[in-house]
Design a protein around this motif. Structure first.
Motif, PDB file in Angstrom:
ATOM      1  N   PRO A   1       0.827  -1.216   0.000  1.00 12.29           N
ATOM      2  CA  PRO A   1       0.000   0.000   0.000  1.00 12.29           C
ATOM      3  C   PRO A   1       0.855   1.256   0.000  1.00 12.29           C
ATOM      4  N   VAL A   2       0.326   2.313  -0.595  1.00 12.46           N
ATOM      5  CA  VAL A   2       1.051   3.577  -0.617  1.00 12.46           C
ATOM      6  C   VAL A   2       0.795   4.390   0.643  1.00 12.46           C
ATOM      7  N   MET A   3      -0.253   4.051   1.389  1.00 13.26           N
ATOM      8  CA  MET A   3      -0.598   4.802   2.596  1.00 13.26           C
ATOM      9  C   MET A   3       0.398   4.519   3.708  1.00 13.26           C
ATOM     10  N   ALA A   4       0.809   5.573   4.389  1.00  9.00           N
ATOM     11  CA  ALA A   4       1.641   5.419   5.576  1.00  9.00           C
ATOM     12  C   ALA A   4       0.742   5.139   6.763  1.00  9.00           C
ATOM     13  N   ARG A   5       1.292   4.473   7.776  1.00 10.09           N
ATOM     14  CA  ARG A   5       0.470   4.179   8.948  1.00 10.09           C
ATOM     15  C   ARG A   5       0.074   5.476   9.637  1.00 10.09           C
ATOM     16  N   PRO A   6      -1.181   5.581  10.098  1.00  9.32           N
ATOM     17  CA  PRO A   6      -1.712   6.821  10.650  1.00  9.32           C
ATOM     18  C   PRO A   6      -1.288   7.075  12.083  1.00  9.32           C
ATOM     19  N   ALA A   7      -1.827   8.158  12.627  1.00 11.55           N
ATOM     20  CA  ALA A   7      -1.659   8.441  14.043  1.00 11.55           C
ATOM     21  C   ALA A   7      -2.324   7.326  14.842  1.00 11.55           C
ATOM     22  N   PRO A   8      -2.002   7.205  16.137  1.00 10.66           N
ATOM     23  CA  PRO A   8      -2.547   6.124  16.947  1.00 10.66           C
ATOM     24  C   PRO A   8      -4.051   5.983  16.814  1.00 10.66           C
ATOM     25  N   HIS A   9      -4.483   4.756  16.536  1.00 11.26           N
ATOM     26  CA  HIS A   9      -5.889   4.375  16.437  1.00 11.26           C
ATOM     27  C   HIS A   9      -6.590   5.034  15.273  1.00 11.26           C
ATOM     28  N   GLY A  10      -5.850   5.658  14.344  1.00 15.59           N
ATOM     29  CA  GLY A  10      -6.443   6.140  13.112  1.00 15.59           C
ATOM     30  C   GLY A  10      -7.428   7.259  13.278  1.00 15.59           C
ATOM     31  N   HIS A  11      -7.262   8.117  14.281  1.00 16.39           N
ATOM     32  CA  HIS A  11      -8.234   9.182  14.480  1.00 16.39           C
ATOM     33  C   HIS A  11      -8.124  10.279  13.436  1.00 16.39           C
ATOM     34  N   GLU A  12      -6.922  10.508  12.915  1.00 14.20           N
ATOM     35  CA  GLU A  12      -6.760  11.604  11.982  1.00 14.20           C
ATOM     36  C   GLU A  12      -7.243  11.211  10.601  1.00 14.20           C
ATOM     37  N   GLY A  13      -8.198  11.951  10.073  1.00 16.07           N
ATOM     38  CA  GLY A  13      -8.635  11.756   8.707  1.00 16.07           C
ATOM     39  C   GLY A  13      -9.655  10.661   8.520  1.00 16.07           C
ATOM     40  N   GLU A  14     -10.163  10.056   9.603  1.00 14.38           N
ATOM     41  CA  GLU A  14     -11.154   9.015   9.448  1.00 14.38           C
ATOM     42  C   GLU A  14     -12.482   9.509  10.002  1.00 14.38           C
ATOM     43  N   GLY A  15     -13.532   9.264   9.223  1.00 16.64           N
ATOM     44  CA  GLY A  15     -14.838   9.732   9.652  1.00 16.64           C
ATOM     45  C   GLY A  15     -15.826   8.605   9.692  1.00 16.64           C
ATOM     46  N   GLY A  16     -17.069   8.908   9.254  1.00 17.81           N
ATOM     47  CA  GLY A  16     -18.097   7.879   9.203  1.00 17.81           C
ATOM     48  C   GLY A  16     -18.528   7.468  10.589  1.00 17.81           C
ATOM     49  N   ASP A  17     -18.808   6.153  10.742  1.00 18.30           N
ATOM     50  CA  ASP A  17     -19.368   5.659  11.982  1.00 18.30           C
ATOM     51  C   ASP A  17     -18.325   5.079  12.912  1.00 18.30           C
ATOM     52  N   GLN A  18     -17.071   5.467  12.747  1.00 20.01           N
ATOM     53  CA  GLN A  18     -16.032   4.903  13.587  1.00 20.01           C
ATOM     54  C   GLN A  18     -16.176   5.328  15.035  1.00 20.01           C
ATOM     55  N   ALA A  19     -16.590   6.560  15.268  1.00 21.21           N
ATOM     56  CA  ALA A  19     -16.707   7.016  16.640  1.00 21.21           C
ATOM     57  C   ALA A  19     -17.716   6.173  17.398  1.00 21.21           C
ATOM     58  N   THR A  20     -18.757   5.715  16.707  1.00 24.32           N
ATOM     59  CA  THR A  20     -19.750   4.876  17.348  1.00 24.32           C
ATOM     60  C   THR A  20     -19.180   3.520  17.684  1.00 24.32           C
TER      61      THR A  20
END
Length: 286
Positions: free
Chosen positions: A224-243
């Motif tokens: 994959p070209v994506m680098a690993r995100p900040a801890p637990h992927g909070h940056e740049g992720e939306g949708g229903d993840q918070a739930t």
């Protein structure tokens, strides 16, 4: 808040070091790890049981470790395949970590094992940030989850070496748009292979095993070209993840206290300490 962020970063750095050591150790003994990630109810246990059964029938030395928050149901199902299976109960922890995996493999994993399938906790948020020393990271999504899941969980899908669509026998009934799903996967992870499967009908069964064997033999693995995100992927992720992840990330002071306490309690131990807290010998089925 800074204390919590620093703690998470420290946890991930420690995990990366352990993952590298585990990958090196397993590679020396000729074992490849396949890390399976998905939402709850995606059908990965049923598909994995079929793949393990096929591996046994073909004489491939495989084993499986499955993680769950509270039950041993998945291990009982996978044990029907006839291969070595071990259940890990995480006591509410929402993902596996490399040192946890190492502790549970120590003294259990058969020496002849060539493929180790790890069924991670059903969760597309936390597990995405933790390297388990795997060679192949597979993200599974069922047709019942909709075509937009890759966009809602870009870290999980974006770091995958392989994407598997499950329950395709239900695609027409739920109106699954395969073209839209593939386009969304391509947006977050260009070039990754997407495989269609139906464990109940047998469609695509054996493909996952084939890709794992190819990786074992040194074949090319999608990067994959994506680098690993900040801890637990909070940056740049939306949708229903918070739930989905709300149990550990409620806002305010309670979040800081509970999340920091969870990591200090559940993440900062060596393999033997994890073995003492989480190992359940009775759940190891051969």
């Amino acid at each position: 808040m800074c204390r919590v962020v620093e703690l998470k970063q420290s946890v991930l750095a420690r995990n990366d070091g352990c993952a590298l050591a585990l990958r090196t150790e397993l590679a020396a003994r000729g074992t490849v790890v396949v890390n399976l990630l998905s939402s709850p109810g995606s059908g990965k246990t049923e598909l994995l049981e079929r793949e393990l059964t096929l591996a046994r029938e073909r004489g491939v030395p495989v084993a499986a470790l499955t993680a769950d928050l509270a039950t041993e149901h998945d291990a009982a199902r996978l044990a029907r395949s006839g291969v070595p299976v071990k259940q890990v109960l995480t006591d509410g922890l929402c993902h596996l970590e490399a040192q946890m995996l190492h502790g549970h493999l120590d003294g259990w994993l058969p020496a002849e094992t060539r493929l180790l399938f790890v069924e991670n906790v059903g969760n597309l948020v936390c597990p995405a940030s933790y390297d388990l020393g795997e060679t192949l990271r597979v993200v599974l999504g069922s047709v019942t989850e909709g075509e937009d899941k890759p966009l809602k969980y870009p870290t999980a899908y974006g770091l995958a070496n392989l994407v598997v669509v499950t329950k395709t026998d239900l695609a027409a009934a739920v109106g699954f748009d395969e073209a839209a799903f593939r386009a969304n996967v391509a947006r977050v992870n260009p070039g990754v292979e997407v495989v269609l499967t139906s464990a109940r009908q047998g469609a695509g069964v054996g493909t996952l095993l084939g890709r794992a064997l190819a990786a074992l033999e040194g074949g090319p693995v999608h990067r994959p070209v994506m680098a690993r995100p900040a801890p637990h992927g909070h940056e740049g992720e939306g949708g229903d993840q918070a739930t989905e992840h709300g149990h550990a990330h409620a806002h305010g002071d309670q979040h800081d206290h509970e999340h920091g306490q969870q990591h200090e309690r559940g993440h900062g131990h060596g393999p033997q300490e994890h073995l003492g807290r989480h190992d359940h010998p009775a759940a190891s089925v051969r």
